[in-house]
Write an enzyme that holds these catalytic residues in place. Structure first.
Site, short mmCIF file in Angstrom:
data_model
loop_
_atom_site.label_atom_id
_atom_site.label_comp_id
_atom_site.label_asym_id
_atom_site.label_seq_id
_atom_site.Cartn_x
_atom_site.Cartn_y
_atom_site.Cartn_z
N LYS A 1 0.83 -1.16 -0.06
CA LYS A 1 -0.17 -0.10 0.02
C LYS A 1 0.86 1.38 -0.02
O LYS A 1 1.91 1.36 0.57
CB LYS A 1 -0.98 -0.04 1.35
CG LYS A 1 -1.87 1.05 1.48
CD LYS A 1 -2.82 0.80 2.64
CE LYS A 1 -3.87 2.00 2.74
NZ LYS A 1 -4.78 1.65 4.05
N SER B 1 -9.20 2.66 2.88
CA SER B 1 -8.20 3.27 2.06
C SER B 1 -7.33 2.29 1.45
O SER B 1 -6.26 2.67 0.39
CB SER B 1 -7.14 4.07 2.72
OG SER B 1 -6.84 3.56 3.78
N SER C 1 -10.22 0.22 6.78
CA SER C 1 -9.35 0.41 5.78
C SER C 1 -8.84 -1.15 5.17
O SER C 1 -8.28 -0.99 4.11
CB SER C 1 -8.37 1.34 5.88
OG SER C 1 -8.91 2.65 5.93
#
Length: 465
Positions: free
Chosen positions: A82, A157, A181
Site C-alpha cells: 500500500k 483506504s 481500511s
C-alpha cells in the site's frame, strides 16, 4: 496450468509450485506484470509499478532456486504494498500529488519482514489521500475501481490493494486499517481481510498510529493465505509501545483445526447510526444460520457502541494533521478535516473517552467468543458518488457507511472480513467476525471453517478472466 489460473492461485500454492521447481519466480512475476499492464489502466489499482525491480528480484531468486533447498515460506511470490508504507527507492505518495517524487531511503518495518519472507514486490497500490477515506479517489491519480463492477469503488483506504488481488494483479496484498481500511476493501472486492489485534504487528519505525487505532494486516483470496501473511508480519520490535506475546502455534496452523463450540453473538444494527441494508443483513443472517448448523451457539446480542460516536472521529481525523502535508496541498475534504481538528487537549480528551468506551465494549466479550457484524451498512458506492457533497455531508455518509468497523480499531480487537455471496449489482457481500483481544487464532479457525462450508475461491470477476 494456464496464466490466468496461475494469477488466481492462492499464494501458498504458488509458493509450493516454486519450491517444487514447477514454476520459476521470473515466470510468475511476468504473469502478473502482463496483467497489470493490460488491466491496471481500467482499475487504477497501482499508483506505481516497480516492473524493473520486480524482474531483477525474480531473476536473482530464480538463480537462488536452482542451488538452494532452504527457502523462506513465500519465496518468489509476488505481493503489492500500500502506498502509505515506505519501500526504499520507490515513490511513496500517500495519495498526494505533491509527494509524487518522494523517494524513501528505508523500508517500513513490515516491508522488511515481507522481503525476508521471500516475497517479490510488484508495486505500490492506490489509497485515498493519507488514508483518510473508505474510497480511493485522490486528486491527479486515476480512481481505483472495483473489478467486479467498474462503476463502483473497491473501498478504501486499501482500495488498490484489494482491487489488485481481486483482479489477479497480485497474489496477495498488504493493507492497513484505522477504521475499516482493510475490512472494507476486502468486503467490497470479495476477499479475506484481517485487522490484527493491537500490538500484534509492529508499526516500526513509527511508534504509534493514532493512539493505537491503526495497524497493518493482510488481504488475500483465502483464509490460509491471510493467516500465513499475518504470521509473516507479526512480532515485537524493540521500542514498540504495544505488543502481544507470540502465539504458541502459527496462525496458519489455526486454519487446519476447526474450533470447538463457540459462543457467538450477532447484530445488523449499529444504534444510533443505522442498520444494515437488505444485502448486508442477509449476509449476516446466512452466516448465522451456517454457524448454527456447524454446532455453535448463536444469539442476537450486541455491545453498546454509542460511546465511540463522539471521540472516534476526532482521533481519526487527526491523521490528516499527523501527515505533515501542508493544508494547501491537500484535497478539499482533508483540508476541511484539518481545519476542524481541535487542540492537543481536545485530542487527548477524545482518547480518554474512546478508551473508556472501549473497555465497556471489550467487557461484552467476557461471555462471548465472537461477534458477527456486517462489514459496512450498505453495498459499495459508485466511484465519485459523493464528490459533489459538502464536507459535512460527506463525513456523515462515511460514518453511516462504515459504522460497524471502528469499534475494533478503538478496542484493539482482531476482526476478519469474509465473503459470503453477491448483491444485485454483482458485487460481493461479506460479513465481519470480531474476536476477543489477542484471539486471532480463534477467528482464523472459525473463518476457515466457514470458508470450507461456503467456498469462495472459484469466483472471479468477469473483467479478470
Amino acid at each position: 496450468m494456464n496464466k490466468t489460473d496461475l494469477a488466481f492461485t492462492p499464494a501458498l500454492e504458488l509458493a509450493q509450485l516454486i519450491r517444487r521447481r514447477e514454476l520459476s519466480p521470473l515466470e510468475l512475476v511476468n504473469v502478473y506484470l502482463e496483467r497489470i499492464e493490460r488491466l491496471n489502466p481500467q482499475l487504477g489499482s497501482y499508483f506505481t509499478v516497480t516492473a524493473d525491480l520486480a524482474i531483477a528480484d525474480a531473476q536473482a531468486k530464480t538463480e537462488i532456486l536452482a542451488n538452494n533447498s532452504e527457502l523462506p515460506l513465500f519465496f518468489g511470490v509476488p505481493i503489492s504494498i500500500k502506498d502509505l508504507n515506505p519501500v526504499a527507492g520507490v515513490p511513496c505518495t500517500y495519495g498526494n500529488p505533491a509527494l509524487i517524487n518522494n523517494i524513501p531511503s528505508y523500508d517500513d518495518g513490515i516491508v522488511t519482514r515481507i522481503k525476508q519472507a521471500g516475497f517479490i514486490i510488484l508495486g505500490k497500490t492506490a489509497t485515498s489521500e493519507v488514508g483518510s477515506f473508505p474510497y480511493s479517489e485522490p486528486a491527479v491519480f486515476p480512481p481505483a475501481r472495483n473489478p467486479w463492477n467498474l462503476e463502483y469503488t473497491p473501498g478504501g483506504s486499501s482500495g488498490g490493494a484489494a482491487a489488485s488481488v481481486a483482479a489477479g494483479l497480485s497474489a496477495i496484498a498488504q493493507g492497513s486499517d484505522g477504521g475499516g481500511s482493510i475490512r472494507g476493501p476486502a468486503a467490497c472486492c470479495g476477499l479475506v481481510g484481517i485487522k490484527p489485534s493491537r500490538g500484534r504487528v509492529s508499526n516500526a519505525p513509527v511508534g504509534d498510529r493514532l493512539s493505537g487505532i491503526a495497524t497493518n494486516g493482510p488481504i488475500a483470496r483465502t483464509v490460509a493465505d491471510a493467516a500465513a501473511l499475518l504470521d509473516t508480519i507479526s512480532g515485537y520490535v524493540v521500542g514498540d509501545p504495544y505488543w502481544l506475546p507470540d502465539p504458541e502455534t502459527s496462525f496458519l496452523s489455526a486454519t487446519e483445526k476447526p474450533p470447538q463450540e463457540l459462543q457467538i453473538a450477532y447484530t445488523t444494527i449499529i444504534p444510533p447510526l443505522g442498520e444494515a441494508d437488505s444485502n448486508c443483513e442477509q449476509g449476516v443472517l446466512q452466516t448465522v444460520k451456517l454457524l448454527t448448523q456447524l454446532g455453535h451457539t448463536v444469539i442476537e446480542k450486541s455491545p453498546d457502541f454509542s460511546g465511540l460516536i463522539e471521540p472516534f472521529p476526532i482521533i481519526w481525523q487527526a491523521g490528516v494533521g499527523a501527515s505533515g502535508i501542508p493544508a494547501e496541498a491537500l484535497q478539499p475534504m482533508n483540508r476541511w478535516l484539518l481545519a476542524r481538528s481541535g487542540s492537543a487537549g481536545e485530542y487527548l480528551q477524545a482518547v480518554s473517552q474512546m478508551q473508556i468506551a472501549a473497555r465497556q465494549i471489550v467487557g461484552f466479550f467476557h461471555n462471548v467468543d465472537v461477534l458477527v457484524l456486517p462489514v459496512y451498512l450498505h453495498s459499495p458506492i459508485r466511484v465519485g458518488e459523493w464528490a459533489d457533497l459538502s464536507p459535512e455531508d460527506t463525513l456523515k455518509e462515511i460514518i453511516n457507511w462504515i459504522a460497524p468497523c471502528p469499534a475494533a480499531n478503538a478496542t484493539g480487537q482482531p476482526a476478519i472480513a469474509l465473503p459470503v455471496g453477491f448483491d444485485s449489482n454483482g458485487l460481493p457481500i461479506s460479513v465481519q467476525l470480531v474476536g476477543k483481544p489477542g484471539a486471532e487464532a480463534t477467528l482464523i479457525s472459525l473463518a476457515a471453517q466457514l470458508e470450507a462450508a461456503n467456498p469462495w475461491i472459484q469466483h472471479r470477476p468477469a473483467l479478470a478472466i
